[in-house]
Write a protein that holds these residues in place. Structure first.
Motif, mmCIF file in Angstrom:
data_model
loop_
_atom_site.group_PDB
_atom_site.id
_atom_site.type_symbol
_atom_site.label_atom_id
_atom_site.label_comp_id
_atom_site.label_asym_id
_atom_site.label_seq_id
_atom_site.Cartn_x
_atom_site.Cartn_y
_atom_site.Cartn_z
ATOM 1 N N GLN A 1 -24.983 8.854 33.249
ATOM 2 C CA GLN A 1 -23.972 7.827 33.004
ATOM 3 C C GLN A 1 -22.632 8.522 32.754
ATOM 4 O O GLN A 1 -22.593 9.655 32.283
ATOM 5 N N PRO B 1 -29.147 6.122 37.860
ATOM 6 C CA PRO B 1 -28.405 5.578 36.717
ATOM 7 C C PRO B 1 -29.206 5.537 35.418
ATOM 8 O O PRO B 1 -28.621 5.434 34.339
ATOM 9 N N GLU B 2 -30.528 5.653 35.518
ATOM 10 C CA GLU B 2 -31.354 5.683 34.314
ATOM 11 C C GLU B 2 -31.193 7.003 33.568
ATOM 12 O O GLU B 2 -31.493 7.095 32.385
ATOM 13 N N GLY C 1 -19.368 11.701 39.146
ATOM 14 C CA GLY C 1 -20.253 10.568 38.931
ATOM 15 C C GLY C 1 -21.126 10.173 40.109
ATOM 16 O O GLY C 1 -21.752 9.120 40.077
ATOM 17 N N GLU D 1 -22.764 11.990 30.841
ATOM 18 C CA GLU D 1 -23.825 12.078 29.845
ATOM 19 C C GLU D 1 -25.137 11.914 30.593
ATOM 20 O O GLU D 1 -25.192 11.207 31.597
ATOM 21 N N TYR D 2 -26.183 12.563 30.106
ATOM 22 C CA TYR D 2 -27.478 12.473 30.782
ATOM 23 C C TYR D 2 -28.596 12.728 29.795
ATOM 24 O O TYR D 2 -28.383 13.289 28.731
ATOM 25 N N ASN E 1 -19.416 8.171 30.361
ATOM 26 C CA ASN E 1 -19.077 7.497 29.107
ATOM 27 C C ASN E 1 -17.680 6.877 29.186
ATOM 28 O O ASN E 1 -17.036 6.897 30.243
ATOM 29 N N VAL F 1 -24.665 9.332 39.196
ATOM 30 C CA VAL F 1 -24.887 8.039 38.538
ATOM 31 C C VAL F 1 -25.406 7.010 39.534
ATOM 32 O O VAL F 1 -26.264 6.188 39.203
#
Length: 64
Positions: free
Chosen positions: A26, A22-23, A15, A34-35, A28, A18
């Motif tokens: 993320q 962060p946009e 992470g 997830e991206y 989950n 992230v």
């Protein structure tokens, strides 16, 4: 546009990306990454930073 690819075989879901973008990145509810696959050119610096801090070097960014 910038294309983002993450080698999910290499990714260990630390992470760090992230924190840099962060946009785009993320974790989950299961702490899995997830991206989004595309981002605007204005995010290039953040995406390069995210790729640089990835301990597994699993992030590849290319300009579309």
């Amino acid at each position: 546009m910038i294309r983002i690819d993450v080698d999910m075989d290499k990714c260990q879901h630390y992470g760090q990306c992230v924190f840099e973008a962060p946009e785009v990145f993320q974790l989950n509810a299961d702490d899995k990454l997830e991206y989004v696959a595309e981002a605007p050119d204005e995010m290039l610096a953040d995406l390069e930073a995210a790729a640089d801090v990835c301990p597994m070097q699993a992030i590849l960014i290319t300009r579309a």
